[in-house]
Write a protein that holds these residues in place. Structure first.
Motif, PDB file in Angstrom:
ATOM      1  N   VAL A 169       0.854  -1.188   0.000  1.00  0.00           N
ATOM      2  CA  VAL A 169       0.000   0.000   0.000  1.00  0.00           C
ATOM      3  C   VAL A 169       0.892   1.242   0.000  1.00  0.00           C
ATOM      4  O   VAL A 169       1.986   1.228   0.572  1.00  0.00           O
ATOM      5  CB  VAL A 169      -0.960   0.033   1.211  1.00  0.00           C
ATOM      6  N   THR A 170       0.399   2.300  -0.648  1.00  0.00           N
ATOM      7  CA  THR A 170       1.164   3.535  -0.760  1.00  0.00           C
ATOM      8  C   THR A 170       0.335   4.716  -0.288  1.00  0.00           C
ATOM      9  O   THR A 170      -0.831   4.845  -0.666  1.00  0.00           O
ATOM     10  CB  THR A 170       1.604   3.779  -2.216  1.00  0.00           C
ATOM     11  N   ALA A 171       0.919   5.571   0.543  1.00  0.00           N
ATOM     12  CA  ALA A 171       0.266   6.804   0.984  1.00  0.00           C
ATOM     13  C   ALA A 171       0.423   7.867  -0.097  1.00  0.00           C
ATOM     14  O   ALA A 171       1.491   7.999  -0.702  1.00  0.00           O
ATOM     15  CB  ALA A 171       0.881   7.294   2.288  1.00  0.00           C
ATOM     16  N   VAL A 172      -0.664   8.636  -0.345  1.00  0.00           N
ATOM     17  CA  VAL A 172      -0.679   9.645  -1.394  1.00  0.00           C
ATOM     18  C   VAL A 172      -1.228  10.951  -0.836  1.00  0.00           C
ATOM     19  O   VAL A 172      -2.225  10.950  -0.095  1.00  0.00           O
ATOM     20  CB  VAL A 172      -1.540   9.180  -2.588  1.00  0.00           C
ATOM     21  N   ASP A 173      -0.587  12.061  -1.188  1.00  0.00           N
ATOM     22  CA  ASP A 173      -1.070  13.384  -0.799  1.00  0.00           C
ATOM     23  C   ASP A 173      -2.279  13.732  -1.682  1.00  0.00           C
ATOM     24  O   ASP A 173      -2.131  13.846  -2.899  1.00  0.00           O
ATOM     25  CB  ASP A 173       0.038  14.412  -1.010  1.00  0.00           C
ATOM     26  N   PRO A 174      -3.488  13.906  -1.098  1.00  0.00           N
ATOM     27  CA  PRO A 174      -4.669  14.175  -1.929  1.00  0.00           C
ATOM     28  C   PRO A 174      -4.677  15.555  -2.581  1.00  0.00           C
ATOM     29  O   PRO A 174      -5.463  15.794  -3.494  1.00  0.00           O
ATOM     30  CB  PRO A 174      -5.824  14.034  -0.936  1.00  0.00           C
ATOM     31  N   THR A 182       5.576   3.824   0.815  1.00  0.00           N
ATOM     32  CA  THR A 182       4.979   2.526   0.500  1.00  0.00           C
ATOM     33  C   THR A 182       5.272   1.533   1.611  1.00  0.00           C
ATOM     34  O   THR A 182       6.404   1.484   2.120  1.00  0.00           O
ATOM     35  CB  THR A 182       5.522   1.999  -0.842  1.00  0.00           C
ATOM     36  N   VAL A 183       4.263   0.756   1.989  1.00  0.00           N
ATOM     37  CA  VAL A 183       4.405  -0.282   3.007  1.00  0.00           C
ATOM     38  C   VAL A 183       4.197  -1.630   2.331  1.00  0.00           C
ATOM     39  O   VAL A 183       3.116  -1.890   1.784  1.00  0.00           O
ATOM     40  CB  VAL A 183       3.385  -0.095   4.142  1.00  0.00           C
ATOM     41  N   ARG A 184       5.220  -2.492   2.349  1.00  0.00           N
ATOM     42  CA  ARG A 184       5.090  -3.813   1.755  1.00  0.00           C
ATOM     43  C   ARG A 184       4.450  -4.765   2.768  1.00  0.00           C
ATOM     44  O   ARG A 184       4.811  -4.767   3.942  1.00  0.00           O
ATOM     45  CB  ARG A 184       6.447  -4.347   1.297  1.00  0.00           C
ATOM     46  N   LEU A 185       3.519  -5.603   2.282  1.00  0.00           N
ATOM     47  CA  LEU A 185       2.748  -6.476   3.165  1.00  0.00           C
ATOM     48  C   LEU A 185       3.181  -7.929   3.096  1.00  0.00           C
ATOM     49  O   LEU A 185       2.985  -8.692   4.038  1.00  0.00           O
ATOM     50  CB  LEU A 185       1.267  -6.384   2.804  1.00  0.00           C
ATOM     51  N   GLY A 205      -8.993   4.950  13.350  1.00  0.00           N
ATOM     52  CA  GLY A 205      -7.832   5.731  12.969  1.00  0.00           C
ATOM     53  C   GLY A 205      -6.672   4.941  12.406  1.00  0.00           C
ATOM     54  O   GLY A 205      -5.608   5.506  12.143  1.00  0.00           O
ATOM     55  N   ARG A 206      -6.865   3.626  12.200  1.00  0.00           N
ATOM     56  CA  ARG A 206      -5.800   2.805  11.648  1.00  0.00           C
ATOM     57  C   ARG A 206      -6.286   2.096  10.386  1.00  0.00           C
ATOM     58  O   ARG A 206      -7.486   1.890  10.198  1.00  0.00           O
ATOM     59  CB  ARG A 206      -5.315   1.785  12.676  1.00  0.00           C
ATOM     60  N   LEU A 207      -5.336   1.697   9.552  1.00  0.00           N
ATOM     61  CA  LEU A 207      -5.665   1.004   8.315  1.00  0.00           C
ATOM     62  C   LEU A 207      -5.730  -0.494   8.558  1.00  0.00           C
ATOM     63  O   LEU A 207      -4.811  -1.073   9.157  1.00  0.00           O
ATOM     64  CB  LEU A 207      -4.611   1.280   7.240  1.00  0.00           C
ATOM     65  N   ILE A 225      -2.181  -1.066  10.203  1.00  0.00           N
ATOM     66  CA  ILE A 225      -1.074  -0.138   9.958  1.00  0.00           C
ATOM     67  C   ILE A 225      -1.371   1.218  10.588  1.00  0.00           C
ATOM     68  O   ILE A 225      -2.481   1.741  10.450  1.00  0.00           O
ATOM     69  CB  ILE A 225      -0.850   0.028   8.439  1.00  0.00           C
ATOM     70  N   ASP A 226      -0.383   1.762  11.277  1.00  0.00           N
ATOM     71  CA  ASP A 226      -0.475   3.122  11.793  1.00  0.00           C
ATOM     72  C   ASP A 226      -0.243   4.074  10.617  1.00  0.00           C
ATOM     73  O   ASP A 226       0.853   4.113  10.058  1.00  0.00           O
ATOM     74  CB  ASP A 226       0.596   3.341  12.868  1.00  0.00           C
ATOM     75  N   PRO A 227      -1.271   4.845  10.194  1.00  0.00           N
ATOM     76  CA  PRO A 227      -1.114   5.676   9.004  1.00  0.00           C
ATOM     77  C   PRO A 227      -0.103   6.821   9.182  1.00  0.00           C
ATOM     78  O   PRO A 227       0.407   7.344   8.197  1.00  0.00           O
ATOM     79  CB  PRO A 227      -2.512   6.218   8.753  1.00  0.00           C
ATOM     80  N   THR A 228       0.178   7.203  10.426  1.00  0.00           N
ATOM     81  CA  THR A 228       1.125   8.293  10.661  1.00  0.00           C
ATOM     82  C   THR A 228       2.560   7.851  10.397  1.00  0.00           C
ATOM     83  O   THR A 228       3.346   8.544   9.742  1.00  0.00           O
ATOM     84  CB  THR A 228       1.002   8.816  12.092  1.00  0.00           C
ATOM     85  N   THR A 229       2.906   6.661  10.885  1.00  0.00           N
ATOM     86  CA  THR A 229       4.277   6.168  10.743  1.00  0.00           C
ATOM     87  C   THR A 229       4.437   5.202   9.573  1.00  0.00           C
ATOM     88  O   THR A 229       5.557   4.977   9.103  1.00  0.00           O
ATOM     89  CB  THR A 229       4.713   5.443  12.025  1.00  0.00           C
ATOM     90  N   GLY A 230       3.336   4.612   9.122  1.00  0.00           N
ATOM     91  CA  GLY A 230       3.423   3.598   8.083  1.00  0.00           C
ATOM     92  C   GLY A 230       3.883   2.254   8.592  1.00  0.00           C
ATOM     93  O   GLY A 230       4.139   1.333   7.807  1.00  0.00           O
ATOM     94  N   ARG A 231       3.948   2.079   9.904  1.00  0.00           N
ATOM     95  CA  ARG A 231       4.407   0.817  10.489  1.00  0.00           C
ATOM     96  C   ARG A 231       3.248  -0.115  10.760  1.00  0.00           C
ATOM     97  O   ARG A 231       2.166   0.309  11.160  1.00  0.00           O
ATOM     98  CB  ARG A 231       5.177   1.082  11.787  1.00  0.00           C
ATOM     99  N   ARG A 232       3.489  -1.408  10.569  1.00  0.00           N
ATOM    100  CA  ARG A 232       2.493  -2.417  10.876  1.00  0.00           C
ATOM    101  C   ARG A 232       2.508  -2.662  12.385  1.00  0.00           C
ATOM    102  O   ARG A 232       3.534  -3.005  12.959  1.00  0.00           O
ATOM    103  CB  ARG A 232       2.796  -3.706  10.110  1.00  0.00           C
ATOM    104  N   VAL A 233       1.347  -2.504  13.030  1.00  0.00           N
ATOM    105  CA  VAL A 233       1.298  -2.611  14.487  1.00  0.00           C
ATOM    106  C   VAL A 233       0.614  -3.892  14.947  1.00  0.00           C
ATOM    107  O   VAL A 233       0.710  -4.258  16.117  1.00  0.00           O
ATOM    108  CB  VAL A 233       0.573  -1.390  15.108  1.00  0.00           C
ATOM    109  N   ALA A 234      -0.089  -4.587  14.061  1.00  0.00           N
ATOM    110  CA  ALA A 234      -0.752  -5.833  14.442  1.00  0.00           C
ATOM    111  C   ALA A 234      -1.102  -6.606  13.185  1.00  0.00           C
ATOM    112  O   ALA A 234      -1.194  -6.049  12.091  1.00  0.00           O
ATOM    113  CB  ALA A 234      -2.014  -5.555  15.259  1.00  0.00           C
ATOM    114  N   THR A 235      -1.295  -7.912  13.373  1.00  0.00           N
ATOM    115  CA  THR A 235      -1.731  -8.776  12.281  1.00  0.00           C
ATOM    116  C   THR A 235      -2.813  -9.706  12.804  1.00  0.00           C
ATOM    117  O   THR A 235      -2.664 -10.302  13.873  1.00  0.00           O
ATOM    118  CB  THR A 235      -0.562  -9.618  11.732  1.00  0.00           C
ATOM    119  N   GLN A 236      -3.910  -9.809  12.085  1.00  0.00           N
ATOM    120  CA  GLN A 236      -5.047 -10.625  12.485  1.00  0.00           C
ATOM    121  C   GLN A 236      -5.338 -11.655  11.403  1.00  0.00           C
ATOM    122  O   GLN A 236      -5.442 -11.315  10.223  1.00  0.00           O
ATOM    123  CB  GLN A 236      -6.282  -9.730  12.688  1.00  0.00           C
TER     124      GLN A 236
END
Length: 274
Positions: A169-174, A182-185, A205-207, A225-236
């Motif tokens: 997934v990639t963050a984009v400025d609207p 980009t965050v690789r999964l 507030g999270r992706l 994913i925390d959208p502010t840092t782009g880090r994965r914080v959990a997996t379900q």
């Protein structure tokens, strides 16, 4: 949500009890969106939109479109529909009358909004399209994130684009359409698979992103994913082949096969409604 048994209708589920309240046969069904008063159901094969009026005992009316509807979104009092002819249609939610047709000039997928404009992704051309809902003006942005942009969501600050050929997934400025990070999964999926990630949703507030973590076997996950840092914080863990996700503000609902998994986003637990 879509009826997972035969895809020929919709079901209503009580989120408090996980019980199926009713099943409504609407024929061939591709998608559903709802307001407190009206349920809209799309049929890709028939090229129709069915409007179910809850106030009138689910009285039905049918809106026909020339191209098959692919995606729907409620925005600024209108129902916006993408069709297979590369058009964006705006319908009056009260009457079902088409009040605007925007010719996009290419076939696009997914549909979201950032509060000001509607956004879509064009995978073959690697572009993002933004439409002004007042004028129908189309702005096009060259997408320089990952390959195969297929699904788009807005987190309140940024757009997030799922790269269907790269499992990222990639963050984009609207404001500018510029790719930020980009965050690789996981590994790339085989070309014969459907694009992954298959869905993205914003919850608390999270992706939440549905994707694969192995290219063999049923190994599907929802990464948080925390959208502010782009880090994965959990997996379900989620059911294999999960194709739809929704949230009622408290829980996450994930549909797969003949079941619907209800996930508590704070505890990570889930129940299955069949």
């Amino acid at each position: 949500m879509l009826d997972p048994e035969d895809w020929r209708g919709v079901i209503e589920v009580d989120p408090g009890t996980n019980r199926v309240v009713q099943r409504i046969d609407t024929g061939d069904t591709a998608g559903v969106v709802a307001t407190p008063d009206v349920v809209w159901v799309s049929s890709g094969a028939a090229g129709t939109l069915k409007r179910l009026d809850r106030r009138a005992g689910l009285r039905r009316s049918v809106v026909r479109v020339d191209g098959s509807p692919e995606a729907m979104r409620l925005f600024r009092g209108r129902l916006w529909v993408l069709d297979t002819l590369g058009r964006l249609l705006a319908l009056d939610v009260s009457t079902g009358r088409v009040v605007m047709i925007v010719a996009l000039g290419e076939r696009v997928g997914s549909l979201t909004d950032d509060g000001r404009r509607l956004w879509m992704a064009a995978s073959p051309g690697r572009r993002l399209l933004a439409v002004d809902p007042r004028t129908g003006r189309v702005s096009r942005y060259r997408y320089r994130g990952g390959a195969g942009p297929s699904v788009v969501v807005f987190d309140g600050r940024r757009l997030w684009v799922g790269n269907g050929r790269e499992n990222s997934v990639t963050a984009v400025d609207p404001r500018t359409g510029r790719a930020l990070k980009t965050v690789r999964l996981g590994p790339r999926a085989p070309t014969s698979w459907v694009p992954v990630p298959t869905w993205i949703e914003v919850v608390h507030g999270r992706l939440w992103v549905g994707h694969v973590v192995r290219v063999t076997g049923d190994s599907w996950r929802a990464s948080v994913i925390d959208p502010t840092t782009g880090r994965r914080v959990a997996t379900q863990w989620v059911p294999a082949g999960s194709g739809e996700l929704a949230t009622d503000g408290t829980a996450v609902w994930i549909q797969s096969g003949s079941s619907v998994a209800r996930v508590d986003p704070t505890a990570g637990s889930f129940d299955v409604t069949r």
